[in-house]
Write a protein that holds these residues in place. Structure first.
Motif, PDB file in Angstrom:
ATOM      1  N   ILE A 109      10.840  59.847 138.117  1.00 24.25           N
ATOM      2  CA  ILE A 109      11.475  61.113 137.730  1.00 24.25           C
ATOM      3  C   ILE A 109      11.065  62.248 138.649  1.00 24.25           C
ATOM      4  O   ILE A 109      11.897  63.060 139.078  1.00 24.25           O
ATOM      5  N   ILE A 110       9.778  62.331 138.968  1.00 23.96           N
ATOM      6  CA  ILE A 110       9.270  63.424 139.818  1.00 23.96           C
ATOM      7  C   ILE A 110       9.432  63.023 141.274  1.00 23.96           C
ATOM      8  O   ILE A 110       8.710  62.152 141.773  1.00 23.96           O
ATOM      9  N   ARG A 111      10.362  63.670 141.968  1.00 18.92           N
ATOM     10  CA  ARG A 111      10.717  63.247 143.319  1.00 18.92           C
ATOM     11  C   ARG A 111      10.568  64.348 144.363  1.00 18.92           C
ATOM     12  O   ARG A 111      10.661  64.058 145.549  1.00 18.92           O
ATOM     13  N   THR A 112      10.405  65.580 143.957  1.00 19.80           N
ATOM     14  CA  THR A 112      10.348  66.675 144.919  1.00 19.80           C
ATOM     15  C   THR A 112       9.070  67.481 144.729  1.00 19.80           C
ATOM     16  O   THR A 112       8.436  67.433 143.661  1.00 19.80           O
ATOM     17  N   ALA A 113       8.728  68.249 145.759  1.00 16.21           N
ATOM     18  CA  ALA A 113       7.554  69.109 145.676  1.00 16.21           C
ATOM     19  C   ALA A 113       7.725  70.163 144.596  1.00 16.21           C
ATOM     20  O   ALA A 113       6.765  70.523 143.896  1.00 16.21           O
ATOM     21  N   ALA A 114       8.947  70.689 144.446  1.00 17.25           N
ATOM     22  CA  ALA A 114       9.192  71.698 143.412  1.00 17.25           C
ATOM     23  C   ALA A 114       8.940  71.131 142.028  1.00 17.25           C
ATOM     24  O   ALA A 114       8.377  71.802 141.153  1.00 17.25           O
ATOM     25  N   ALA A 397       0.295  61.789 152.473  1.00 20.33           N
ATOM     26  CA  ALA A 397       1.478  62.643 152.397  1.00 20.33           C
ATOM     27  C   ALA A 397       1.090  64.107 152.454  1.00 20.33           C
ATOM     28  O   ALA A 397       1.766  64.921 153.097  1.00 20.33           O
ATOM     29  N   ALA A 398      -0.015  64.473 151.779  1.00 18.55           N
ATOM     30  CA  ALA A 398      -0.476  65.860 151.816  1.00 18.55           C
ATOM     31  C   ALA A 398      -0.920  66.250 153.215  1.00 18.55           C
ATOM     32  O   ALA A 398      -0.661  67.370 153.679  1.00 18.55           O
ATOM     33  N   SER A 399      -1.579  65.344 153.910  1.00 17.61           N
ATOM     34  CA  SER A 399      -2.071  65.645 155.257  1.00 17.61           C
ATOM     35  C   SER A 399      -0.938  65.834 156.250  1.00 17.61           C
ATOM     36  O   SER A 399      -1.071  66.565 157.231  1.00 17.61           O
ATOM     37  N   ASP A 400       0.196  65.182 155.980  1.00 20.95           N
ATOM     38  CA  ASP A 400       1.339  65.284 156.887  1.00 20.95           C
ATOM     39  C   ASP A 400       2.185  66.520 156.640  1.00 20.95           C
ATOM     40  O   ASP A 400       3.094  66.801 157.415  1.00 20.95           O
ATOM     41  N   ARG A 401       1.925  67.246 155.559  1.00 24.98           N
ATOM     42  CA  ARG A 401       2.759  68.385 155.211  1.00 24.98           C
ATOM     43  C   ARG A 401       2.368  69.606 156.022  1.00 24.98           C
ATOM     44  O   ARG A 401       1.196  69.858 156.294  1.00 24.98           O
ATOM     45  N   ARG A 451       6.303  59.457 147.962  1.00 24.33           N
ATOM     46  CA  ARG A 451       7.371  58.575 148.432  1.00 24.33           C
ATOM     47  C   ARG A 451       8.452  59.372 149.155  1.00 24.33           C
ATOM     48  O   ARG A 451       9.013  58.938 150.160  1.00 24.33           O
ATOM     49  N   SER A 452       8.776  60.550 148.632  1.00 26.25           N
ATOM     50  CA  SER A 452       9.815  61.365 149.259  1.00 26.25           C
ATOM     51  C   SER A 452       9.319  62.028 150.534  1.00 26.25           C
ATOM     52  O   SER A 452      10.110  62.332 151.427  1.00 26.25           O
ATOM     53  N   LEU A 453       8.004  62.253 150.629  1.00 25.58           N
ATOM     54  CA  LEU A 453       7.452  62.917 151.811  1.00 25.58           C
ATOM     55  C   LEU A 453       7.004  61.942 152.881  1.00 25.58           C
ATOM     56  O   LEU A 453       6.699  62.347 153.996  1.00 25.58           O
ATOM     57  N   SER A 454       6.930  60.646 152.519  1.00 23.57           N
ATOM     58  CA  SER A 454       6.394  59.655 153.446  1.00 23.57           C
ATOM     59  C   SER A 454       7.281  59.508 154.671  1.00 23.57           C
ATOM     60  O   SER A 454       8.505  59.483 154.597  1.00 23.57           O
ATOM     61  N   ALA A 466      13.816  60.030 150.300  1.00 23.30           N
ATOM     62  CA  ALA A 466      14.156  61.076 151.247  1.00 23.30           C
ATOM     63  C   ALA A 466      15.652  61.373 151.215  1.00 23.30           C
ATOM     64  O   ALA A 466      16.091  62.464 151.568  1.00 23.30           O
ATOM     65  N   ASP A 467      16.450  60.394 150.779  1.00 26.11           N
ATOM     66  CA  ASP A 467      17.895  60.585 150.719  1.00 26.11           C
ATOM     67  C   ASP A 467      18.365  60.917 149.313  1.00 26.11           C
ATOM     68  O   ASP A 467      19.530  60.731 148.972  1.00 26.11           O
TER      69      ASP A 467
END
Length: 490
Positions: A109-114, A397-401, A451-454, A466-467
């Motif tokens: 369900i939770i897919r975005t940073a927002a 994922a956090a390190s890549d942001r 998963r969405s940021l990977s 991501a899509d």
């Protein structure tokens, strides 16, 4: 009515995909009311899981990580077959199996940073009832004023316990303190204003509608920083009033970790000096290197509570000796059955076989020993390995942001989960459904967003988040199957 409508709109945000809205609204309601009840909130989570599976099926949950959790669930079932008391082991599995499914569905369900940031905000608000009730217990101090807890064997009172402690709306002091301590990093995230995007974030990342900064002064229900400050103050006060040494330690670790992460080095130094002073006051008189004069300068409630942990002459030292006794027996059980374990919830039942006196304790008072006694060494290694894997995915994922607010949100959620693990060295709190749910949902939210940021979808071939905006998911299982069939034909 207009204010109520705006308040609801502020508390419940729509999902990035309309098809996810019913489940996302449901999950937001669970996060907001998580601390209220250990019966009705878990029941609401159960309803979410049943509805999700009925309407959408299991395909969205088929990821590499969730397959790992499925393997862990299989090991739990195997240990039930070899348990000393299979009925108790089966009831103990309830502490894991439903929560594994909750993890998978929350991550779907939770897919975005927002979504992650708003989810953390609702968890921050969930601490307010706990803090208010804890302070009311200390101020009113009327133990005869009782609020009955439905379907539970304990009551909530408006007074202190016999030894002057508060338990708020939880059944035990440690549970209330640990729940608040786990959420301290997340509360601080909003107190420090780290949820607000910087100018650099606006350039390097997509717009975040939940974090837009306007020139108008926010309404009272929208001022996140003021609400977070209020939540932080009453949470710290309630943690202190619980007199839970475990919660005190977790709170100090949380503050120290936050200060180190945000490079507030003065706070780090002051905390280290405070720890040295308190350590001298507690240990000095016992081991003969002074410090008696310090005890008169520090709060007696803190010093006496800490001294009773290590001084056999103190009345409360019994809790320490009981723990040491239980740990010794747990190690003996592990050595006897290192692979299959004895089954969950079998610790007390096995004691008569060895003529061992547990001194009244009902569990191991150590999370890691509890898991090893119940599920064997392979069970403990599998659980820690899965937790470590998901945490690593989130940290990577956090390190890549590039946007700091998203990175910090992931780190704060991971920090809250790690505080849960630290609490396990002195207690077993996964018996409390709300704390158990909190730990799994924090980790699931991190996994869902990671998963969405990977940047390496090969780690999770089952779904590419991501899509998500370009390929909305089907609203129910039949249309999901139709979409998969079309994809295979293409």
């Amino acid at each position: 009515m207009a204010i109520a409508s705006k308040l609801v709109k502020h508390l419940f945000k729509p999902a990035p995909q309309p098809n996810l809205n019913p489940y996302w609204y449901w999950l937001q309601g669970i996060a907001l009311s998580l601390s209220w009840s250990s019966i009705f909130v878990p029941a609401a989570a159960g309803g979410l899981m049943i509805t999700f599976l009925w309407r959408r099926g299991w395909r969205e949950l088929d990821t590499v990580v969730n397959r790992g959790w499925l393997g862990f669930a299989g090991w739990i079932v195997i240990t039930i077959a070899f348990a000393h008391d299979k009925g108790s082991a089966l009831s103990g599995s309830v502490l894991f199996l439903p929560f594994l499914l909750l993890f998978a569905i929350t991550a779907a369900i939770i897919r975005t940073a927002a979504q992650l940031k708003h989810f953390l905000w609702l968890l921050t608000l969930s601490t307010i009832p706990v803090g208010i009730m804890g302070i009311l217990q200390a101020v009113i101090n009327r133990p005869d004023w009782i609020v009955p807890r439905l379907f539970k064997g304990y009551f909530v009172t408006f007074g202190l316990s016999n030894d002057g402690r508060v338990d708020s709306i939880f059944g035990y002091y440690n549970e209330a303190g640990i729940y608040l301590a786990m959420l301290l990093p997340i509360i601080a995230y909003f107190v420090l204003g780290k949820h607000k995007p910087t100018s650099a974030d606006a350039v390097s990342s997509a717009p975040d509608p939940d974090l837009e900064v306007t020139s108008d002064r926010p309404k009272w229900y929208e001022n996140k920083r003021l609400w977070a400050i209020f939540a932080l103050v009453i949470s710290l006060a309630t943690i202190y009033l619980t007199k839970s040494r475990n919660a005190w330690g977790l709170a100090i670790v949380a503050i120290f970790s936050l200060a180190a992460y945000y490079r507030y080095w003065l706070i780090v130094v002051l905390l280290m000096l405070a720890a040295l002073v308190i350590g001298w006051a507690v240990l000095g008189p016992i081991f003969g290197f002074g410090g008696e004069w310090l005890r008169s300068l520090l709060p007696s409630a803190i010093i006496d509570r800490l001294v009773s942990t290590i001084d056999p002459n103190q009345q409360d030292f019994g809790s320490t000796s009981e723990r040491l006794n239980a740990w010794q027996f747990a190690l003996k059980l592990i050595a006897t059955r290192p692979i299959s374990g004895w089954g969950l919830f079998n610790f007390v039942l096995v004691a008569p076989l060895f003529n061992y006196d547990l001194l009244g304790l009902k569990h191991e008072h150590n999370f890691f020993l509890s898991i090893t006694v119940g599920l064997g060494i392979p069970g403990l290694l599998a659980l820690l390995g899965m937790w470590g894997w998901v945490s690593w995915l989130g940290w990577r994922a956090a390190s890549d942001r590039h946007d700091k607010s998203t990175k910090d949100a992931i780190v704060m959620a991971l920090m809250g989960f790690l505080l849960y693990l630290l609490s396990g060295f002195l207690d077993v709190i996964y018996n409390e459904p709300r704390i158990n749910m909190l730990s799994w949902m924090l980790l699931a939210a991190v996994y869902g967003v990671s998963r969405s940021l990977s940047q390496t979808p090969v780690l999770d071939p089952a779904l590419n988040y991501a899509d998500a905006d370009r390929a909305p998911l089907a609203p129910d299982r039949s249309r999901q199957d139709e979409r998969d069939d079309n994809g295979q034909s293409a």
